[in-house]
Write an enzyme that holds these catalytic residues in place. Structure first.
Site, PDB file in Angstrom:
ATOM      1  N   ASP A 285       0.864  -1.183   0.000  1.00  0.00           N
ATOM      2  CA  ASP A 285       0.000   0.000   0.000  1.00  0.00           C
ATOM      3  C   ASP A 285       0.897   1.228   0.000  1.00  0.00           C
ATOM      4  O   ASP A 285       1.798   1.355   0.838  1.00  0.00           O
ATOM      5  CB  ASP A 285      -0.909  -0.006   1.232  1.00  0.00           C
ATOM      6  CG  ASP A 285      -1.796   1.225   1.291  1.00  0.00           C
ATOM      7  OD1 ASP A 285      -2.659   1.376   0.408  1.00  0.00           O
ATOM      8  OD2 ASP A 285      -1.604   2.047   2.217  1.00  0.00           O
TER       9      ASP A 285
ATOM     10  N   GLU B 278      -1.767  -1.267  -6.025  1.00  0.00           N
ATOM     11  CA  GLU B 278      -2.928  -0.573  -6.568  1.00  0.00           C
ATOM     12  C   GLU B 278      -2.597   0.050  -7.916  1.00  0.00           C
ATOM     13  O   GLU B 278      -1.483   0.543  -8.132  1.00  0.00           O
ATOM     14  CB  GLU B 278      -3.388   0.521  -5.601  1.00  0.00           C
ATOM     15  CG  GLU B 278      -3.909  -0.006  -4.283  1.00  0.00           C
ATOM     16  CD  GLU B 278      -4.213   1.109  -3.306  1.00  0.00           C
ATOM     17  OE1 GLU B 278      -5.372   1.219  -2.869  1.00  0.00           O
ATOM     18  OE2 GLU B 278      -3.288   1.865  -2.976  1.00  0.00           O
TER      19      GLU B 278
ATOM     20  N   ASP C 254      -3.108   1.181   7.061  1.00  0.00           N
ATOM     21  CA  ASP C 254      -2.297   0.888   5.873  1.00  0.00           C
ATOM     22  C   ASP C 254      -2.044  -0.614   5.727  1.00  0.00           C
ATOM     23  O   ASP C 254      -2.056  -1.150   4.617  1.00  0.00           O
ATOM     24  CB  ASP C 254      -0.966   1.642   5.931  1.00  0.00           C
ATOM     25  CG  ASP C 254      -1.156   3.154   5.881  1.00  0.00           C
ATOM     26  OD1 ASP C 254      -2.142   3.588   5.251  1.00  0.00           O
ATOM     27  OD2 ASP C 254      -0.337   3.885   6.458  1.00  0.00           O
TER      28      ASP C 254
END
Length: 435
Positions: free
Chosen positions: A216, A300, A396
């Site tokens: 992340d 991501e 996170d």
């Protein structure tokens, strides 16, 4: 399977060799500007612009008595490569896909500029058109192909044409593969040499590790992994922005393009180059470590250009929280998220691993234990507490676990090839620069 990889080193020419190299890059910049002006004439007349038509104009410049210095202070191969780069820039301008991406990611419309043709008429320079190069930009380069014919490497020295001879460079690692081309560049007063190499890889390389990890990305913590590790950001721009602002204020007091202005501008370019080098070196170190230790990496699929858009709005619709959004944009761009993901992608390809990009929607609002999605789950930037099952975790780390789970889902659906590693890998753009 073959890949292209570039090795970049610091070049250390003597004073005499630097004079010859300055003439070579200066001639290439001059030819670029002259051919670009001629191509604007062709554009105004709706003539077809391609590499052949532009390269043929080089001989007209050399035969011009006013430009006789091109015969003695330039390299024919490097001039052709420079003009081929110009032709590539025109081809991108005519590509509708490039314009579509630009319209999607552009932040603010720039003030249109114009160029006066030989007959006195002016044409408006559109966005994405090739631009003229200035010496004050602080970045010049030439590229030589057919390396074996014109150059050779002996230890920590490289032989260059046009009477330059052998030039020392800081050889920090071995050059692996067959050298196909060489690029000589000058950035912020320093010379660099880049060797474009081609080497073969195993058809199906096997990654030495068998672990999978989700990452992340953030601002206060650059990377949070699904196994609980935190990597702090370097913030090279933030650490130098006070000094940079002082130099820019001093530049604003100078007479434009005066000698003092040029000296001050070189100081600013040198500091920008220093900031970029710190970021580039740090990202290479952490991406290499992650790539070596994990066969599968899930991250991501972030649109950094959209995330860092200005919130100022327009005169009719003014933005909100403009100052806070501006600080956030600076922090996002200071991290180099896009560069880091690109590094992970091609390093995983070399190692035989896989990088999977997943949809970032709701990864920070989903509970990893019960999969409940709610905005209230993330109470603060660092604290996550599920309103349904009561699960508590670092926000996170919870997001990183969700990203890893989504990566496994993508891997199972696509049969072992994630979005970050297409079936037809483009290796021509894979480069790793080592200072």
């Amino acid at each position: 399977m073959k890949i292209n990889k570039a090795y970049q080193f610091r070049l250390e020419p003597t004073v005499e060799q630097a004079v010859v190299l300055n003439n070579l890059v200066g001639s290439a910049r001059f030819v670029w500007n002259q051919i670009l002006a001629a191509s604007f004439e062709m554009f105004a007349k709706n003539e077809y612009i391609n590499a052949t038509s532009l390269v043929n104009k080089i001989m007209d410049l050399k035969n011009n008595p006013d430009f006789s210095f091109l015969k003695s202070q330039s390299n024919a191969v490097s001039l052709q490569q420079k003009i081929r780069d110009l032709a590539s820039a025109w081809s991108r301008f005519f590509d509708p896909k490039v314009h579509a991406r630009y319209k999607e990611n552009k932040k603010k419309p720039k003030k249109p500029k114009s160029f006066k043709l030989l007959d006195g008429t002016e044409i408006q320079l559109r966005q994405l058109m090739p631009r003229f190069k200035r010496k004050s930009d602080g970045c010049d380069s030439i590229r030589l192909v057919q390396f074996d014919k014109y150059c050779r490497v002996e230890g920590n020295r490289v032989k260059l044409p046009n009477g330059v001879g052998f030039v020392k460079f800081r050889k920090s690692q071995d050059i692996i593969g067959t050298i196909k081309n060489i690029t000589i560049s000058k950035k912020s007063g320093h010379w660099y040499v880049s060797f474009g190499c081609e080497r073969a890889l195993d058809q199906n390389p096997i990654h030495p590790s068998k672990s999978a990890i989700g990452i992340d990305l953030g601002v206060t913590k650059l990377i949070t992994t699904s196994d609980g590790q935190h990597i702090k950001p370097k913030n090279s721009f933030k650490g130098n922005q006070i000094r940079l602002a002082a130099l820019q204020r001093q530049l604003s007091r100078k007479v434009l393009f005066s000698q003092n202005w040029k000296k001050q501008n070189r100081k600013i370019q040198k500091l920008h180059h220093h900031i970029a080098n710190i970021r580039h070196d740090y990202l290479h170190k952490i991406t290499t470590a992650i790539s070596k230790n994990h066969a599968m990496i899930a991250c991501e699929d972030l649109k950094v250009a959209n995330m860092s858009k200005s919130a100022s709005g327009t005169l009719e619709n003014k933005g909100r929280n403009v100052k806070a959004k501006s600080r956030l944009n600076k922090s996002i761009l200071d991290q180099g998220w896009g560069m880091m993901i690109d590094m992970l992608e091609y390093k995983q390809h070399w190692q035989g691993g896989v990088l999977i990009k997943v949809n970032p929607r709701y990864t920070s609002q989903t509970c990893f234990e019960c999969k409940h999605i709610a905005k209230e789950n993330r109470q603060t930037q660092a604290k996550f507490e599920c309103v349904k099952c009561g699960h508590k975790a670092n926000a996170d780390m919870n997001a990183a676990k969700n990203i890893l789970a989504a990566g496994h889902a993508v891997l199972s659906v696509e049969g072992g090839c994630g979005k970050g590693r297409p079936l037809k890998q483009k290796t021509c753009d894979i480069r790793e620069k080592v200072a």
